[in-house]
Design an enzyme around this catalytic site. Sequence first.
Site, mmCIF file in Angstrom:
data_model
loop_
_atom_site.group_PDB
_atom_site.id
_atom_site.type_symbol
_atom_site.label_atom_id
_atom_site.label_comp_id
_atom_site.label_asym_id
_atom_site.label_seq_id
_atom_site.Cartn_x
_atom_site.Cartn_y
_atom_site.Cartn_z
ATOM 1 C CB THR A 57 -5.823 6.703 -3.112
ATOM 2 O OG1 THR A 57 -6.632 5.673 -3.704
ATOM 3 C CG2 THR A 57 -5.800 6.506 -1.607
ATOM 4 C CD GLU A 82 -3.174 -0.518 0.255
ATOM 5 O OE1 GLU A 82 -2.946 -0.434 -0.978
ATOM 6 O OE2 GLU A 82 -4.271 -0.242 0.749
#
Length: 312
Positions: free
Chosen positions: A184, A131
């Site tokens: 994001t 991530e």
Amino acid sequence: MEYIKAFAPATVANVACGFDIFGFAVDEPGDVVELRRRDEPGIVITDITGDGGRLPRQADRNAVTVVMLRLLEKLGRSDLGCEVVLHKNMPLGSGMGSSAASAVAGVFAINELLGQPLSREELLPFAIEGERIACGSAHADNVGPALLGGFVVIRSYQPLDVFRVPVPASLHCTLVSPDIEVNTKDARYILRNEVSLKNAISQMGNVAGLITGLMKEDFGLISRSMVDVIIEPVRAILIPEFNEVKQAALESGALGCSISGAGPSMFALSRSRADAERVGQAMQETFAQAGITGVVHVSGINQEGPKVLEKK
């Protein structure tokens, strides 16, 4: 074992009031990774499908392989050689944990190939690093449920403390992914660094209420607690027709509806599959009225997490 093919599921993170601390896995969509041993040492990406050529092919820059490199380094197995094929089955920047699914599929598959030297819980720190590479933030609310399955709470990051919460067996999720993209990093950038005491108290009450409602199978309490007074009001502006789609979901019988992850996907929770399918149709039709197409997925809460599809 010379070859393995593994699947890791999409996830819903935040779950309304639980920003960066709640997440759950769904049955579909999800990413698939294929690993095949090769004679030369090193991890090599030989192909990626479904990404439109947007993802890096270098092993040290892609979430699916960075986690493998870190794991092999930790285990002292950098001599291992593998060819990697990644199949992306969800859009990038969809809010469904796309990068988390890749990272989890990768670290799960390489661990299986090596004979499971680590438990799933021990694999979590490696998945988090995927991530970090993908979006610059090492959060666990997607990789946690993708790896462990079920509804997951991240109590703490330092030290990392993650656990699962039981949910009603009949609880179903509607996940609607409109054909738009929200980055994001952008979605995190617009968030405020400070919140009012009033909103903090309200949010903590909803967090406690949602967990209690899930554990007691109290659908009324679940519904009342799926309220986000901090993140949703800010991020909703990034999703066209957000308020209209949410209202359509609630009017169709959803317990609650909010943004999935950073968006633009939206999710709703319902008492049953029949309710969830009706909610999905209403949400999709509302998007369509604004000229926005999208895909609907309906599933229970995926308790399994990643799985082996084929090995030899």
